[in-house]
Design an enzyme around this catalytic site. Sequence first.
Site, mmCIF file in Angstrom:
data_model
loop_
_atom_site.group_PDB
_atom_site.id
_atom_site.type_symbol
_atom_site.label_atom_id
_atom_site.label_comp_id
_atom_site.label_asym_id
_atom_site.label_seq_id
_atom_site.Cartn_x
_atom_site.Cartn_y
_atom_site.Cartn_z
ATOM 1 N N GLU A 173 0.826 -1.216 0.000
ATOM 2 C CA GLU A 173 0.000 0.000 0.000
ATOM 3 C C GLU A 173 0.858 1.263 0.000
ATOM 4 O OE1 GLU A 173 -2.372 -2.492 -0.609
ATOM 5 O OE2 GLU A 173 -1.768 -2.994 1.408
ATOM 6 N N ASN A 250 -0.817 -6.964 -4.513
ATOM 7 C CA ASN A 250 -1.388 -6.028 -5.481
ATOM 8 C C ASN A 250 -0.317 -5.151 -6.118
ATOM 9 O OD1 ASN A 250 -1.554 -4.884 -2.587
ATOM 10 N ND2 ASN A 250 -1.549 -3.063 -3.867
ATOM 11 N N ASP A 292 -7.346 -4.497 -5.694
ATOM 12 C CA ASP A 292 -6.500 -4.950 -4.583
ATOM 13 C C ASP A 292 -6.645 -6.452 -4.361
ATOM 14 O OD1 ASP A 292 -4.637 -4.709 -2.494
ATOM 15 O OD2 ASP A 292 -6.233 -4.528 -1.001
HETATM 16 N N1 PQQ Z 1 -2.784 -8.260 6.420
HETATM 17 C C1 PQQ Z 1 -4.026 -8.628 6.794
HETATM 18 C C2 PQQ Z 1 -4.311 -9.196 8.116
HETATM 19 O O1 PQQ Z 1 -3.340 -9.617 8.773
HETATM 20 O O2 PQQ Z 1 -5.496 -9.247 8.530
HETATM 21 C C3 PQQ Z 1 -4.905 -8.376 5.789
HETATM 22 C C4 PQQ Z 1 -4.164 -7.806 4.768
HETATM 23 C C5 PQQ Z 1 -2.826 -7.746 5.175
HETATM 24 C C6 PQQ Z 1 -4.573 -7.333 3.501
HETATM 25 O O3 PQQ Z 1 -5.761 -7.410 3.156
HETATM 26 C C7 PQQ Z 1 -3.586 -6.784 2.642
HETATM 27 O O4 PQQ Z 1 -3.899 -6.353 1.525
HETATM 28 C C8 PQQ Z 1 -2.216 -6.746 3.066
HETATM 29 N N2 PQQ Z 1 -1.352 -6.237 2.171
HETATM 30 C C9 PQQ Z 1 -0.043 -6.159 2.454
HETATM 31 C C10 PQQ Z 1 0.846 -5.625 1.393
HETATM 32 O O5 PQQ Z 1 0.338 -5.377 0.295
HETATM 33 O O6 PQQ Z 1 2.050 -5.474 1.637
HETATM 34 C C11 PQQ Z 1 0.465 -6.614 3.683
HETATM 35 C C12 PQQ Z 1 -0.409 -7.156 4.642
HETATM 36 C C13 PQQ Z 1 0.262 -7.643 5.895
HETATM 37 O O7 PQQ Z 1 1.510 -7.684 5.913
HETATM 38 O O8 PQQ Z 1 -0.352 -7.975 6.901
HETATM 39 C C14 PQQ Z 1 -1.811 -7.233 4.333
#
Ligand code: PQQ
Length: 556
Positions: A173, A250, A292
Amino acid sequence: EGPTDADLMNDAASTGDVLTYGMGPQAHRFSALSAINAGNVARLVPAFAASLGGEKQRGQEAQPIVYDGMIYVTGSYSRLFAFDARTGEEKWQYDARLPDGIMPCCDVVNRGAAIYGDKIIFATLDARLVALNRHTGKVIWNKQTADYQAGYSATAAPIIVKGKVIYGNSGGEFGVVGAVEARDVNTGELVWRRPTIEGHMGALNGKDNGITGKTNATWAGDLWKTGGGATWLGGTYDPETNLLFFGTGNPSPWNSHLRPGDNLYTSSTLAIDPDTGVIKWHYQTTPHDGWDFDGVNEFIPFDATINGKPMKLGAKADRNGYFFVLDRTNGKFIGAHKFVMQTTWADGFNAKTGRPNYIAANRPGAPGAAGEKGGSVFASPSFLGGKNWMPMAYSQDTGLFYIPSNDWGMDIWNEGIAYKKGAAYLGAGFTIKSIADDHIGALRAMDPRTGKIVWEYKNKAPLWGGVLTTGGNLVFTGTPEGYLKAFDAKTGQELWKFQTGSGVVGSPVTWEQDGEQYVAVMSGWGGAVPLWGGEVAKSFKDINQGGSLWVFKLPK
Ligand code: PQQ
């Protein structure tokens, strides 16, 4: 002293311990143990619980590691705990000193540690990898793996293959560049590095090792330099083909109108040589993603006979709502089966090309010339996915995959955005919404040979915990409402539940100790849903936070 490479590779078969995230390098999350089974699970009771304490709680997404009379769990805010596996008594605790200004997108979570020899190793939210002495909790080595001030973080459990600790990065992100890295498990020194975005140079033993992809052919202009594709869920390993499988997140920014092209290798599964870090094949689940739909979800090797032919396959239940079956020797597309109520963005996949049949009208509209908000669309699944990070399980007895899935949608629109170091890089806005009256979560049993859902269990709140299946004809998973539940693996009938006091978003494990079978899971509500869930988060705002390890067995 302690687990060896051979022990880690044998983890799925050795029932007296849990040495790897996934309960085996292939991450089947299947144990042959059957002392606890569909006939007696109703009698399961707690043996003990252990608190992670602390003023700060939030999401506890870890899978426990069990070895030599100890249970190791990682906690929120980059903590690692060692508990006595017979009593729950805490032996030591390590708290990473996190700097101000870390930028985890989706809660301060960690999903687990890796064990090897005298070490227990985990990743921290400021993008470090830390190796501790597993007896004392003292630091053996501690390496910065990326710049947290540019938005890099780390939440996944590392995997150890042939003396190398291999891990991914988080930060999709913030316009980071995804990468997979391998370090010497004894020294922490970098062995190889493989960026996931076309155009970036790989490294092996301190030398260049070829660029990823074909220059930056599937990206416009300089966008590949901040292209995303974070490998934030770590990987699996298949000893039979000697391949690592890492998913990529993404593309950055979310706004797809700003980056024409397929945007390789985002939202893909990559097969990587563990010895050199070279990409052997890739399959992109969402080319030119605009929702995403990270492709990070676990790719699980399995063997099955398809159309009369025995095949070495792999499966991934993707965030985009499709369950993919690929030939794991070469990445060839075998099938994509919808496992959620609704997929508005595509109407299935082309069997010849393996590409989605896009529904063009359902892509969020382009922003105006001055960056004004473009046309909003309703899209399903929501960006939190038909399935997010929480791992599915594969039963070697039933031949079924058990998928923790969610049925929901979102309004999504695009707007202008420019890259700025350390700032959110989305160019999109969204609100998540329910699409069914009675549930969001659905635990689904998928037959990978037919693509049919054999049974489903619906849950009011979104499912956000991992799944375990056993030779006792059981499937275990947790719910945000606080329960750890057990189901009949063949029929989906609910057989047992226990209220843990907070939402369960961890991954359960099982092992045998002193002649008895144990089950353990973390309790502690958090993760992305309460932070990003929009209307859905509001409906579940009363769930209590927590931070406990619960351990169960049958009464004597
Ligand atoms: N982490 C969670 C969670 O632990 O509930 C849910 C998500 C992440 C997402 O929906 C993401 O899109 C997401 N995206 C990244 C990223 O694009 O680097 C990292 C993470 C993360 O490290 O927990 C999540």
